[in-house]
Design a protein around this motif. Structure first.
Motif, PDB file in Angstrom:
ATOM      1  N   ARG A  62      -3.408  -6.054   2.607  1.00 35.17           N
ATOM      2  CA  ARG A  62      -3.089  -4.682   2.995  1.00 35.17           C
ATOM      3  C   ARG A  62      -3.500  -4.302   4.406  1.00 35.17           C
ATOM      4  O   ARG A  62      -2.730  -3.672   5.126  1.00 35.17           O
ATOM      5  CB  ARG A  62      -3.765  -3.695   2.019  1.00 35.17           C
ATOM      6  CG  ARG A  62      -3.261  -3.749   0.598  1.00 35.17           C
ATOM      7  CD  ARG A  62      -3.713  -2.508  -0.156  1.00 35.17           C
ATOM      8  NE  ARG A  62      -3.507  -2.657  -1.586  1.00 35.17           N
ATOM      9  CZ  ARG A  62      -4.480  -2.760  -2.476  1.00 35.17           C
ATOM     10  NH1 ARG A  62      -5.740  -2.724  -2.084  1.00 35.17           N
ATOM     11  NH2 ARG A  62      -4.208  -2.897  -3.756  1.00 35.17           N
ATOM     12  N   ALA A 122       9.557   4.829 -11.678  1.00 32.26           N
ATOM     13  CA  ALA A 122       8.819   3.745 -11.018  1.00 32.26           C
ATOM     14  C   ALA A 122       7.563   4.325 -10.375  1.00 32.26           C
ATOM     15  O   ALA A 122       7.613   5.341  -9.677  1.00 32.26           O
ATOM     16  CB  ALA A 122       9.695   3.076  -9.963  1.00 32.26           C
ATOM     17  N   LEU A 123       6.428   3.676 -10.613  1.00 31.49           N
ATOM     18  CA  LEU A 123       5.148   4.238 -10.197  1.00 31.49           C
ATOM     19  C   LEU A 123       4.820   3.972  -8.732  1.00 31.49           C
ATOM     20  O   LEU A 123       4.071   4.716  -8.115  1.00 31.49           O
ATOM     21  CB  LEU A 123       4.029   3.683 -11.088  1.00 31.49           C
ATOM     22  CG  LEU A 123       4.144   4.039 -12.574  1.00 31.49           C
ATOM     23  CD1 LEU A 123       3.019   3.369 -13.364  1.00 31.49           C
ATOM     24  CD2 LEU A 123       4.088   5.553 -12.764  1.00 31.49           C
ATOM     25  N   ASP A 124       5.335   2.888  -8.176  1.00 28.72           N
ATOM     26  CA  ASP A 124       5.042   2.580  -6.778  1.00 28.72           C
ATOM     27  C   ASP A 124       6.132   1.665  -6.237  1.00 28.72           C
ATOM     28  O   ASP A 124       7.044   1.249  -6.960  1.00 28.72           O
ATOM     29  CB  ASP A 124       3.654   1.929  -6.623  1.00 28.72           C
ATOM     30  CG  ASP A 124       3.470   0.714  -7.523  1.00 28.72           C
ATOM     31  OD1 ASP A 124       4.438  -0.057  -7.690  1.00 28.72           O
ATOM     32  OD2 ASP A 124       2.363   0.534  -8.059  1.00 28.72           O
ATOM     33  N   ASP A 125       6.043   1.351  -4.942  1.00 30.64           N
ATOM     34  CA  ASP A 125       7.066   0.526  -4.303  1.00 30.64           C
ATOM     35  C   ASP A 125       7.180  -0.847  -4.953  1.00 30.64           C
ATOM     36  O   ASP A 125       8.280  -1.369  -5.142  1.00 30.64           O
ATOM     37  CB  ASP A 125       6.748   0.352  -2.814  1.00 30.64           C
ATOM     38  CG  ASP A 125       7.132   1.573  -1.995  1.00 30.64           C
ATOM     39  OD1 ASP A 125       7.782   2.477  -2.557  1.00 30.64           O
ATOM     40  OD2 ASP A 125       6.787   1.621  -0.804  1.00 30.64           O
ATOM     41  N   GLU A 126       6.033  -1.438  -5.282  1.00 34.74           N
ATOM     42  CA  GLU A 126       6.060  -2.780  -5.862  1.00 34.74           C
ATOM     43  C   GLU A 126       6.763  -2.780  -7.210  1.00 34.74           C
ATOM     44  O   GLU A 126       7.613  -3.633  -7.489  1.00 34.74           O
ATOM     45  CB  GLU A 126       4.638  -3.323  -6.013  1.00 34.74           C
ATOM     46  CG  GLU A 126       4.585  -4.718  -6.615  1.00 34.74           C
ATOM     47  CD  GLU A 126       3.171  -5.179  -6.897  1.00 34.74           C
ATOM     48  OE1 GLU A 126       2.902  -5.616  -8.035  1.00 34.74           O
ATOM     49  OE2 GLU A 126       2.335  -5.091  -5.975  1.00 34.74           O
ATOM     50  N   GLN A 127       6.427  -1.807  -8.073  1.00 40.49           N
ATOM     51  CA  GLN A 127       7.067  -1.722  -9.381  1.00 40.49           C
ATOM     52  C   GLN A 127       8.566  -1.465  -9.238  1.00 40.49           C
ATOM     53  O   GLN A 127       9.384  -2.056  -9.951  1.00 40.49           O
ATOM     54  CB  GLN A 127       6.420  -0.604 -10.204  1.00 40.49           C
ATOM     55  CG  GLN A 127       5.020  -0.914 -10.690  1.00 40.49           C
ATOM     56  CD  GLN A 127       5.013  -2.002 -11.749  1.00 40.49           C
ATOM     57  OE1 GLN A 127       5.984  -2.187 -12.472  1.00 40.49           O
ATOM     58  NE2 GLN A 127       3.931  -2.743 -11.828  1.00 40.49           N
ATOM     59  N   ASP A 167       3.013 -11.494  -9.318  1.00 43.79           N
ATOM     60  CA  ASP A 167       3.735 -10.240  -9.537  1.00 43.79           C
ATOM     61  C   ASP A 167       4.753 -10.373 -10.667  1.00 43.79           C
ATOM     62  O   ASP A 167       4.836  -9.517 -11.546  1.00 43.79           O
ATOM     63  CB  ASP A 167       4.424  -9.794  -8.245  1.00 43.79           C
ATOM     64  CG  ASP A 167       3.418  -9.410  -7.166  1.00 43.79           C
ATOM     65  OD1 ASP A 167       2.256  -9.125  -7.514  1.00 43.79           O
ATOM     66  OD2 ASP A 167       3.798  -9.405  -5.979  1.00 43.79           O
ATOM     67  N   GLY A 188       5.940  -4.060  -0.846  1.00 42.15           N
ATOM     68  CA  GLY A 188       6.445  -2.753  -0.448  1.00 42.15           C
ATOM     69  C   GLY A 188       5.452  -2.105   0.489  1.00 42.15           C
ATOM     70  O   GLY A 188       4.306  -2.543   0.616  1.00 42.15           O
ATOM     71  N   GLY A 189       5.869  -1.059   1.163  1.00 38.32           N
ATOM     72  CA  GLY A 189       4.956  -0.357   2.053  1.00 38.32           C
ATOM     73  C   GLY A 189       4.496  -1.242   3.192  1.00 38.32           C
ATOM     74  O   GLY A 189       5.291  -1.894   3.857  1.00 38.32           O
ATOM     75  N   ASP A 191       2.332  -3.843   2.880  1.00 36.17           N
ATOM     76  CA  ASP A 191       1.892  -5.171   2.460  1.00 36.17           C
ATOM     77  C   ASP A 191       2.670  -6.245   3.214  1.00 36.17           C
ATOM     78  O   ASP A 191       3.854  -6.085   3.515  1.00 36.17           O
ATOM     79  CB  ASP A 191       2.094  -5.358   0.958  1.00 36.17           C
ATOM     80  CG  ASP A 191       1.080  -4.569   0.144  1.00 36.17           C
ATOM     81  OD1 ASP A 191       0.199  -3.944   0.761  1.00 36.17           O
ATOM     82  OD2 ASP A 191       1.175  -4.582  -1.094  1.00 36.17           O
TER      83      ASP A 191
END
Length: 266
Positions: A62, A122-127, A167, A188-189, A191
């Motif tokens: 990160r 979806a809870l976050d970019d990765e999900q 993941d 995502g973001g 990372d």
């Protein structure tokens, strides 16, 4: 925002102190134990997070290492933190690797099959990214295989590395009946795709599925919701890109008939 900045600052203070307790000119790798995080936090009067592993994890994926550590890097090389067994970590100098989506690559339009309900919750970019890849069968399209998601957020251990998390893990099948193991990392973001997760994904497949071929994949969101997929491999300590494609999800009525014909004849 202030709370996040405070966490970054205390993490940097801790990792910098640990680094310089071990490093000297000419050293290219060394290990440290999780207990050192606790001891140095006490010495510096720093409050620790509940999950001590979040400190090395943050620098692996990160946030950048402190400037003082970066200043010790020789040209063309960079420090990474990798697992070195149970509750142990390793600082290691490796060739500098920056894998980012190419700006000059064509975007391939794919009919969007993502359920709206999934997008809504979806809870976050990765999900969100993992769900988009799964529902649109982008791994199949990218690799030319029939694939099935076996498990996501798989936590396991790898000999010589320690605990890891994959993941999402797919199993694939080609036209000749050959089976493949496909670990997918989603970014995502802010990372970054790097050598640490790629290495641990490939080592996991080598140990848990000996004799099966590994096709390591990284997925990353681009501007405008475009999904970049990379197939990655290791050459020595370096991560190399085998293949890269960019997919743009669109409603079916927005597909370009000429593009569909061109894809078919490529």
């Amino acid at each position: 925002m202030a709370k996040a900045s405070a966490s970054v600052n205390r993490y940097k203070a801790l990792i910098e102190r640990i680094f310089f307790e071990h490093w000297a000119e000419g050293i290219t790798e060394f290990e440290f134990a999780r207990e050192e995080i606790i001891q140095n936090a006490a010495d510096l009067d720093i409050a620790l997070p509940r999950n001590l592993g979040d400190i090395p994890y943050s620098f692996r994926y990160r946030i950048p290492l402190p400037d003082a550590i970066i200043g010790t890097q020789p040209p063309g090389r960079e420090w990474i933190i990798e697992g070195a067994g149970r509750s142990r970590y390793r600082f290691k100098l490796v060739p500098t690797t920056r894998i980012t989506p190419r700006a000059d690559l064509v975007r391939i339009a794919i009919p969007d099959a993502t359920p709206e309900l999934i997008r809504a919750y979806a809870l976050d970019d990765e999900q969100a990214l993992l769900a988009i890849v799964r529902y649109n069968r982008l791994i199949d399209t990218f690799l030319g295989l029939t694939t099935y998601s076996l498990q996501n957020h798989l936590r396991t251990t790898v000999k010589g590395i320690g605990q890891i998390e994959i993941d999402e893990l797919y199993i694939g099948l080609d036209t000749r009946g050959c089976h493949y193991v496909i670990p997918v990392q989603a970014k995502g973001g802010k990372d970054q795709i790097g050598v640490v997760q790629t290495t641990q994904d490939i080592r996991f497949v080598e140990q848990k599925f000996p004799g099966m071929q590994c096709r390591a994949i990284a997925a990353q969101f681009m501007e405008g919701g475009i999904v970049a997929l990379f197939e990655l491999t290791l050459q020595g300590d370096e991560v190399k890109v085998v293949e890269e494609r960019h997919y743009q999800l669109v409603p079916a009525d927005k597909l370009d008939p000429d593009a569909i014909r061109n894809y078919r004849t490529d």
